[in-house]
Write a protein that holds these residues in place. Structure first.
Motif, PDB file in Angstrom:
ATOM      1  N   THR A  96       0.829  -1.215   0.000  1.00 45.93           N
ATOM      2  CA  THR A  96       0.000   0.000   0.000  1.00 45.93           C
ATOM      3  C   THR A  96       0.859   1.258   0.000  1.00 45.93           C
ATOM      4  N   ASP A  97       2.003   1.220   0.697  1.00 45.97           N
ATOM      5  CA  ASP A  97       2.905   2.379   0.710  1.00 45.97           C
ATOM      6  C   ASP A  97       3.545   2.612  -0.653  1.00 45.97           C
ATOM      7  N   LEU A  98       3.627   1.542  -1.443  1.00 49.48           N
ATOM      8  CA  LEU A  98       4.189   1.658  -2.785  1.00 49.48           C
ATOM      9  C   LEU A  98       3.130   2.061  -3.809  1.00 49.48           C
ATOM     10  N   GLY A  99       1.895   2.241  -3.355  1.00 54.00           N
ATOM     11  CA  GLY A  99       0.821   2.689  -4.240  1.00 54.00           C
ATOM     12  C   GLY A  99      -0.027   1.568  -4.810  1.00 54.00           C
ATOM     13  N   ALA A 100       0.112   0.355  -4.279  1.00 52.07           N
ATOM     14  CA  ALA A 100      -0.651  -0.779  -4.806  1.00 52.07           C
ATOM     15  C   ALA A 100      -2.059  -0.803  -4.219  1.00 52.07           C
ATOM     16  N   ASP A 101      -3.031  -1.052  -5.083  1.00 44.44           N
ATOM     17  CA  ASP A 101      -4.392  -1.281  -4.602  1.00 44.44           C
ATOM     18  C   ASP A 101      -4.634  -2.791  -4.607  1.00 44.44           C
ATOM     19  N   SER A 102      -5.863  -3.213  -4.360  1.00 44.56           N
ATOM     20  CA  SER A 102      -6.151  -4.648  -4.259  1.00 44.56           C
ATOM     21  C   SER A 102      -5.909  -5.375  -5.578  1.00 44.56           C
ATOM     22  N   LEU A 103      -6.219  -4.734  -6.695  1.00 43.71           N
ATOM     23  CA  LEU A 103      -5.981  -5.355  -8.003  1.00 43.71           C
ATOM     24  C   LEU A 103      -4.476  -5.505  -8.255  1.00 43.71           C
ATOM     25  N   ASP A 104      -3.708  -4.478  -7.894  1.00 44.22           N
ATOM     26  CA  ASP A 104      -2.247  -4.566  -8.036  1.00 44.22           C
ATOM     27  C   ASP A 104      -1.682  -5.712  -7.204  1.00 44.22           C
ATOM     28  N   THR A 105      -2.220  -5.885  -5.991  1.00 43.66           N
ATOM     29  CA  THR A 105      -1.742  -6.954  -5.118  1.00 43.66           C
ATOM     30  C   THR A 105      -2.033  -8.318  -5.730  1.00 43.66           C
ATOM     31  N   VAL A 106      -3.208  -8.461  -6.339  1.00 44.53           N
ATOM     32  CA  VAL A 106      -3.546  -9.728  -7.014  1.00 44.53           C
ATOM     33  C   VAL A 106      -2.568  -9.973  -8.166  1.00 44.53           C
ATOM     34  N   GLU A 107      -2.254  -8.935  -8.924  1.00 42.56           N
ATOM     35  CA  GLU A 107      -1.314  -9.081 -10.037  1.00 42.56           C
ATOM     36  C   GLU A 107       0.094  -9.412  -9.538  1.00 42.56           C
ATOM     37  N   ILE A 108       0.481  -8.838  -8.406  1.00 39.98           N
ATOM     38  CA  ILE A 108       1.788  -9.158  -7.817  1.00 39.98           C
ATOM     39  C   ILE A 108       1.831 -10.634  -7.441  1.00 39.98           C
ATOM     40  N   VAL A 109       0.775 -11.106  -6.788  1.00 38.98           N
ATOM     41  CA  VAL A 109       0.721 -12.520  -6.388  1.00 38.98           C
ATOM     42  C   VAL A 109       0.772 -13.420  -7.612  1.00 38.98           C
ATOM     43  N   MET A 110       0.061 -13.057  -8.677  1.00 40.38           N
ATOM     44  CA  MET A 110       0.096 -13.856  -9.908  1.00 40.38           C
ATOM     45  C   MET A 110       1.507 -13.862 -10.497  1.00 40.38           C
ATOM     46  N   GLY A 111       2.178 -12.730 -10.469  1.00 38.57           N
ATOM     47  CA  GLY A 111       3.552 -12.656 -10.954  1.00 38.57           C
ATOM     48  C   GLY A 111       4.492 -13.508 -10.122  1.00 38.57           C
ATOM     49  N   LEU A 112       4.279 -13.533  -8.810  1.00 34.63           N
ATOM     50  CA  LEU A 112       5.099 -14.364  -7.923  1.00 34.63           C
ATOM     51  C   LEU A 112       4.854 -15.843  -8.176  1.00 34.63           C
ATOM     52  N   GLU A 113       3.581 -16.209  -8.401  1.00 31.41           N
ATOM     53  CA  GLU A 113       3.257 -17.605  -8.697  1.00 31.41           C
ATOM     54  C   GLU A 113       3.967 -18.063  -9.968  1.00 31.41           C
ATOM     55  N   GLU A 114       3.954 -17.211 -10.970  1.00 29.06           N
ATOM     56  CA  GLU A 114       4.592 -17.550 -12.247  1.00 29.06           C
ATOM     57  C   GLU A 114       6.111 -17.635 -12.103  1.00 29.06           C
ATOM     58  N   ALA A 115       6.707 -16.685 -11.403  1.00 33.13           N
ATOM     59  CA  ALA A 115       8.162 -16.635 -11.278  1.00 33.13           C
ATOM     60  C   ALA A 115       8.718 -17.779 -10.435  1.00 33.13           C
ATOM     61  N   PHE A 116       7.976 -18.163  -9.389  1.00 30.92           N
ATOM     62  CA  PHE A 116       8.485 -19.196  -8.474  1.00 30.92           C
ATOM     63  C   PHE A 116       7.849 -20.557  -8.716  1.00 30.92           C
ATOM     64  N   HIS A 117       6.961 -20.664  -9.700  1.00 29.75           N
ATOM     65  CA  HIS A 117       6.291 -21.926 -10.044  1.00 29.75           C
ATOM     66  C   HIS A 117       5.583 -22.516  -8.826  1.00 29.75           C
ATOM     67  N   ILE A 118       4.772 -21.670  -8.195  1.00 28.67           N
ATOM     68  CA  ILE A 118       4.005 -22.077  -7.018  1.00 28.67           C
ATOM     69  C   ILE A 118       2.551 -21.689  -7.225  1.00 28.67           C
ATOM     70  N   SER A 119       1.704 -22.153  -6.312  1.00 26.21           N
ATOM     71  CA  SER A 119       0.297 -21.765  -6.312  1.00 26.21           C
ATOM     72  C   SER A 119      -0.025 -21.243  -4.917  1.00 26.21           C
ATOM     73  N   VAL A 120      -0.514 -20.010  -4.851  1.00 28.78           N
ATOM     74  CA  VAL A 120      -0.834 -19.373  -3.574  1.00 28.78           C
ATOM     75  C   VAL A 120      -2.346 -19.397  -3.389  1.00 28.78           C
ATOM     76  N   GLU A 121      -2.782 -19.956  -2.263  1.00 27.71           N
ATOM     77  CA  GLU A 121      -4.210 -19.997  -1.968  1.00 27.71           C
ATOM     78  C   GLU A 121      -4.705 -18.583  -1.670  1.00 27.71           C
ATOM     79  N   GLU A 122      -5.974 -18.351  -1.935  1.00 22.99           N
ATOM     80  CA  GLU A 122      -6.551 -17.022  -1.745  1.00 22.99           C
ATOM     81  C   GLU A 122      -6.431 -16.549  -0.292  1.00 22.99           C
ATOM     82  N   SER A 123      -6.651 -17.467   0.666  1.00 23.96           N
ATOM     83  CA  SER A 123      -6.571 -17.083   2.081  1.00 23.96           C
ATOM     84  C   SER A 123      -5.150 -16.648   2.445  1.00 23.96           C
ATOM     85  N   SER A 124      -4.152 -17.310   1.877  1.00 24.70           N
ATOM     86  CA  SER A 124      -2.760 -16.931   2.126  1.00 24.70           C
ATOM     87  C   SER A 124      -2.424 -15.626   1.432  1.00 24.70           C
ATOM     88  N   ALA A 125      -2.955 -15.432   0.240  1.00 27.37           N
ATOM     89  CA  ALA A 125      -2.683 -14.217  -0.526  1.00 27.37           C
ATOM     90  C   ALA A 125      -3.215 -12.981   0.190  1.00 27.37           C
TER      91      ALA A 125
END
Length: 134
Positions: free
Chosen positions: A82-111
């Motif tokens: 949030t301090d970097l200017g991310a809203d909820s949609l940005d956070t979802v996109e960050i999590v998707m980018g992390l999943e792709e980069a690290f070849h993992i799957s993050v559950e919604e509750s963890s995200a």
């Protein structure tokens, strides 16, 4: 106010009001005829699994890329999305980018519990370790 003379110096200090500590009970406090007991608090130790430095750096790079941050913007493990200017949609996109980069799957509750870069890196290390253990 009375002046108190000590040697050649004059002090205008207020007199100290004495209180009777014998009447104060440290076993409990009373407010409006309700007693509150002061109990000792047991201390709990929390073991925090710090993420690997490489993971934190990679997450920082992904966050910078996803948020299209200007050159020179400092992103560290303690940086909040949030301090970097991310809203909820940005956070979802960050999590998707992390999943792709690290070849993992993050559950919604963890995200939803991810608020900082360090939170994301800790979760990634935990998920990668769990995948390696399978």
């Amino acid at each position: 106010m009375a002046a108190i003379t000590t040697g050649s110096a004059v002090s205008f200090a207020r007199p100290v009001k004495a209180i009777n500590v014998g009447s104060v009970s440290f076993a409990g406090l009373r407010k409006d005829n309700v007693a509150f007991r002061m109990q000792p608090v047991t201390q709990r130790l929390a073991v925090i699994c710090a993420a690997k430095k490489e993971t934190v750096e990679k997450v920082c790079d992904i966050v910078k890329k996803q948020l299209v941050l200007p050159e020179g913007t400092q992103v560290t493990g303690a940086s909040k999305f949030t301090d970097l200017g991310a809203d909820s949609l940005d956070t979802v996109e960050i999590v998707m980018g992390l999943e792709e980069a690290f070849h993992i799957s993050v559950e919604e509750s963890s995200a939803q519990s991810i608020a900082t870069v360090e939170d994301a890196a800790n979760l990634i290390d935990k998920l990668v370790e769990a995948e390696a253990g399978k």
